[in-house]
Structures are given as structure tokens and as C-alpha cells.
Design an enzyme around this catalytic site. Structure first.
Site, PDB file in Angstrom:
ATOM      1  N   HIS A   1     -14.508 -12.493  45.990  1.00  0.00           N
ATOM      2  CA  HIS A   1     -14.713 -12.536  44.544  1.00  0.00           C
ATOM      3  C   HIS A   1     -14.114 -11.281  43.940  1.00  0.00           C
ATOM      4  O   HIS A   1     -14.266 -10.186  44.475  1.00  0.00           O
ATOM      5  CB  HIS A   1     -16.211 -12.594  44.205  1.00  0.00           C
TER       6      HIS A   1
ATOM      7  N   ASP B   1     -27.532 -19.279  35.636  1.00  0.00           N
ATOM      8  CA  ASP B   1     -26.485 -18.323  35.251  1.00  0.00           C
ATOM      9  C   ASP B   1     -25.752 -18.804  34.012  1.00  0.00           C
ATOM     10  O   ASP B   1     -25.427 -18.018  33.129  1.00  0.00           O
ATOM     11  CB  ASP B   1     -25.492 -18.099  36.394  1.00  0.00           C
TER      12      ASP B   1
ATOM     13  N   ARG C   1     -26.459 -13.653  27.250  1.00  0.00           N
ATOM     14  CA  ARG C   1     -25.984 -12.266  27.365  1.00  0.00           C
ATOM     15  C   ARG C   1     -24.851 -12.012  26.378  1.00  0.00           C
ATOM     16  O   ARG C   1     -24.775 -10.964  25.756  1.00  0.00           O
ATOM     17  CB  ARG C   1     -25.498 -11.995  28.800  1.00  0.00           C
TER      18      ARG C   1
ATOM     19  N   SER D   1     -25.532 -12.386  38.385  1.00  0.00           N
ATOM     20  CA  SER D   1     -24.696 -13.512  37.949  1.00  0.00           C
ATOM     21  C   SER D   1     -23.666 -13.861  39.032  1.00  0.00           C
ATOM     22  O   SER D   1     -23.533 -15.011  39.451  1.00  0.00           O
ATOM     23  CB  SER D   1     -24.013 -13.113  36.636  1.00  0.00           C
TER      24      SER D   1
ATOM     25  N   LYS E   1     -24.037 -17.058  42.276  1.00  0.00           N
ATOM     26  CA  LYS E   1     -23.041 -18.130  42.425  1.00  0.00           C
ATOM     27  C   LYS E   1     -22.395 -18.076  43.806  1.00  0.00           C
ATOM     28  O   LYS E   1     -22.165 -19.100  44.440  1.00  0.00           O
ATOM     29  CB  LYS E   1     -21.980 -18.020  41.327  1.00  0.00           C
TER      30      LYS E   1
END
Ligand code: URA
Length: 465
Positions: free
Chosen positions: A102, A187, A194, A209, A213
Site C-alpha cells: 500500500h 471506513d 472526516r 482507515s 482495508k
């Protein structure tokens, strides 16, 4: 025994006053967020006191977390509650080492398009098996999104069910998909809140968050690329490192081997930034053509791949993993894996036969150096916004993105440039969209008399313990 009723106001007050929340309180908040949303979707009215939480209370909860932070235990609880707020992928049927990466977001960062096929190829070669259930996002702010890039491939279907994703993984050892509404719904709801409550930048909320995931993919290994520099979401090395430490700790506590590389994002990565142009750059590399402007992209991709191969037990060290990743790229094995993955997801692989020919912008303009000197720097976030405004990004959620908009970089920071030399070529599908990005790029590029000190691409590694 009667269940203890939790009231949202009590949870808010506790966090506002800097106290630590219990696991049950955190689970209550996340559960109530998702239940409230489901109830709204079905048109039902609110239930008994203690079951629901209003939007105002969610906003206040987020602001309290933003201000007070979370302990590692609270962060683990929040991440777990979000991870299990909807469907999750069950990787046990695959009997492989599930691995993903990620990135916190960059400009021209297409490394996922190289890393997934490299790992898939390593997963198919008969050694201990690896598979890559890669769930990616769309462009966010000034940064590009892997899904938008993949969807420029004609026919490519990124919206696979978890069941179909499992089939593609069994066949190809990687699946490149988007988040479904049922995966980590908490999320989706909290992220939207947010955005409206000025709480996006909390490292604790970013960590929960991202990690909820990623952990919903049922990963055994995770390699994080945390960007540092003018094109990163986190403005300083210190804050990027803090976020990396939170994510590594959260991943490890959930039983996933996790490592984070802090990497430079001071200029667009590689040769192209946009959507199809980024696919084209990766296809060139996988087909064995290495453009000099792609050197930083290849270095980053091999380093991240190398760490993954090390975590998966396919290499003795991250350095050996990096060398193995490069070999897999050079041998054509990654390209073969790429073709299999794209075909399994309905994509037309014939476009890779001549990727340059598929690039059809309707308008182009070249930004040239105003004088002799050295390319000394730029505001990389501004470059990212320029790419988005050429048509590669969206002004509102759900807007279409242009496949062919983007930029080509012709020089890297530290390169000698001469007056009149091309620095960037801008592409768009609409002539009228060229002017503003052209001015933005021209306004941010700095040329100096002296060569700036070269900064390394790989800044630091954050790992457990
Ligand atoms: N990406 C995410 O998925 N979540 C964040 O909060 C920030 C970046």
C-alpha cells in the site's frame, strides 16, 4: 446479566477529556456508525437509546480522536472493529502467503502495476506460493489511483465479487480489484465524515482507515510505501515516520508481517503521470524496455517487491529479494503474469502490443526550460494537481477520468538543463484544459546555477521491534 448500555455522549466526553476508551466502547461506536447508515439506506427510523449515534456525535468523536489521539490498544481495537464491519476476504482456501502493498499516495506512482505481477510470477514458479489480493483505490486529492489507471485497459473489470476475486487469485496469483460497498463499510462512512469535519489528517484515523482495508484482505505480509516530501500527504519526515510506526505496529499486532519504507516524493515518479500513460510505462518495463526516466520507478518497485519476497520467505534478505524482483521483471515472467491477470479480469491484452499507439491525447503542449542551469526542485503536490486538472483526476466523486490526460517528465531533479529544452509534455483530451496546468508547472519548477545535492529515493525502513 443485563448488557451494559453504552451512550455515545459518554464515549465522546471520555475521549474529549483524554481518557482511554474500552474495547466495548470502540466497538459500539463503529457498530452504531454502520447500523445508522444501514438504517438510513432502508428508510427505518432510529432505535432505542444506546443503539444509535448521530452524525454530529460521529463528527465530535472524530474530532476528539484527532485532538487526543489513541493508544496503540485503542488503535488496534478501532482498526479491528472497522475491518470486521462488513465482508472480509477469507484467504485460508488459497493456502498461500497472501501479500500486498500500500502506498500513502504519490504522483506518477504506478509501482503497484509492476509489483503485483512480480509477486504473482514468484507465486507461480513452484516455490512456496504467494498470492496478491490487491484492493486499490481511485485518485485522491492530488494523487493518482491504481484503479483509474487499470480501467483505461479496454474491458478491464475491477469490480469483482470476493468469490470471483478468489477464483482469479487461484488462477493467476494476483487480482487487482476495487473496494466493494460491503467491504469495510465503516471506513467508507467515516472517511466521508472526516472529509467534512477537518479530521482527515489524523495519523490515527489514517492508520485505521488504511489498515482496516488491508487487513480485510486476510494478509500474511504487507509492505507499506510511506511517502515523504513535497508530493506526500504528510508534510514532514517526522510525521511520515510516526504514521509508518503506527501502521507497522497495528499490522504486526493483527498477525500480519508488516514493514514500511519511507520513500521520496519530491518529483513525479518515473517517466509519465496520468492514467493510460502510466500503464504504458509499466508495460514497456515488463516488455524489457527501460527508459532512462523510469529508473527511479524501477528502483522503488524492486525495493518494495524485494521486501515482500523476503517477508514471504522467497528471499534470504530484502536485498536478495530486490535482486530476485529485478530478475523476474527482466526475464519476462512478470509480463506473462500481467497478461494472465488482465485477461482473467476481462481486459483486452492486444493494447499492450503497441502501447504508444493506444495513447491518443487530442491536445499537447511542451513546457521548456527558461534558462540554462540545473533542475533544482518543484512543488510535487502542485504537479499532481496539474495532472488532475488536465483531466486525469475528478473534480467530484463519480466523475469520469480521462484515459489519455497526463504529463511526460523529461528531466529529473539534479539534471543539467539548457534554455529551450523540454521539461514536461502535457497531454489532454481537451485543448482548453492545457492552459492552467501549463502555468502551474511553469510556476513551480526551479532552475538553479548549482546542482542540488542528490537525495536518496529510499529514506528509511520501519519494521517491528
Ligand atoms: N488512504 C486511505 O485509504 N485512508 C486515509 O485515511 C488516507 C489515505
Amino acid at each position: 446479566m443485563r448488557d451494559v448500555v453504552i451512550h455515545p455522549i459518554d464515549v465522546l466526553l471520555k475521549k474529549r477529556d483524554g481518557e482511554e476508551l474500552s474495547t466495548a466502547e470502540i466497538e459500539f461506536v463503529v457498530g452504531a456508525v454502520v447500523r445508522g447508515n444501514a438504517r438510513e439506506d432502508s428508510g427505518e427510523t432510529a432505535g432505542a437509546v444506546g443503539e444509535t449515534i448521530s452524525d454530529a456525535q460521529i463528527g465530535a468523536f472524530l474530532m476528539a480522536v484527532f485532538e487526543r489521539g489513541l493508544s496503540l490498544r485503542e488503535l488496534g481495537d478501532l482498526t479491528r472493529a472497522m475491518r470486521f464491519s462488513g465482508e472480509t476476504f477469507d484467504a485460508s482456501v488459497l493456502e498461500t502467503f497472501t501479500l500486498d502493498k500500500h502506498s500513502t499516495g504519490g504522483v506518477g506512482d504506478k509501482s503497484s502495476l509492476l509489483i503485483a505481477p512480480v509477486w504473482a510470477a514468484a507465486g507461480m514458479d513452484g516455490g512456496s506460493s504467494v498470492s496478491v489480493p490487491m484492493i486499490s483505490g481511485r485518485s485522491l486529492g492530488h494523487t493518482g489511483g491504481t484503479l483509474d489507471k487499470l480501467e483505461t485497459i479496454p474491458g478491464f473489470d475491477s469490480q469483482l465479487s470476493l468469490a470471483r476475486m478468489g477464483e482469479v487469485l487461484r488462477e493467476c496469483h494476483a487480482a487487482l480489484v476495487g473496494q466493494t460497498p460491503r467491504l469495510v463499510p465503516a471506513d467508507r462512512i467515516l472517511y466521508g465524515m472526516r472529509d467534512h469535519t477537518g479530521t482527515v489528517e489524523s495519523p490515527f484515523l489514517i492508520c485505521a482507515s488504511i489498515m482496516s482495508k488491508k487487513l480485510a484482505e486476510d494478509l500474511r505480509g504487507l509492505v507499506l510505501d510511506v511517502k515523504v516530501g513535497s508530493g506526500a500527504f504528510m508534510p514532514t519526515l517526522e510525521r511520515s515516520k510516526f504514521l509508518a510506526e503506527l501502521m507497522v505496529s497495528t499490522g504486526e499486532s493483527a498477525g500480519t508481517k508488516t514493514v514500511a519504507l519511507l520513500t521520496a516524493m519530491d518529483e513525479p515518479l518515473g517517466r509519465f503521470s496520468g492514467n493510460w500513460v502510466e500503464v504504458w510505462e509499466c508495460v514497456d518495463i515488463m516488455q524489457g524496455r527501460r527508459h532512462s526516466m523510469s529508473a527511479d520507478l524501477i528502483e522503488l518497485s524492486n525495493a518494495l517487491s524485494g521486501w515482500g519476497l523476503f517477508l514471504a520467505g522467497r528471499a534470504e534478505s530484502p536485498e536478495d529479494g530486490t535482486a530476485l524482483a529485478d530478475e523476474i521483471l527482466r526475464s519476462g515472467a512478470a509480463y506473462a503474469a500481467w497478461l494472465r491477470i488482465v485477461a482473467a479480469q476481462g481486459g483486452d491484452t492486444s493494447v499492450f502490443e503497441d502501447p504508444a499507439a493506444f495513447h491518443k491525447p487530442k491536445a499537447m503542449r511542451v513546457l521548456r526550460a527558461s534558462r540554462d542551469g540545473f533542475l533544482a526542485g518543484m512543488d510535487c503536490k502542485e504537479i499532481g494537481w496539474a495532472v488532475q486538472r488536465l483531466g486525469a483526476g475528478r473534480a467530484r466523486p463519480g466523475d469520469p477520468v480521462s484515459a489519455h490526460a497526463g504529463i511526460e517528465s523529461h528531466a529529473k531533479i539534479g539534471d543539467r538543463v539548457e534554455a529551450g529544452q523540454a521539461l514536461f509534455t502535457l497531454f489532454s483530451e481537451d485543448e482548453a484544459l492545457l492552459e492552467e496546468p501549463y502555468r502551474m508547472l511553469g510556476g513551480t519548477v526551479r532552475i538553479a546555477d548549482h546542482r542540488p545535492e542528490r537525495q536518496s529515493l529510499l529514506r528509511e525502513v520501519v519494521k517491528a521491534g
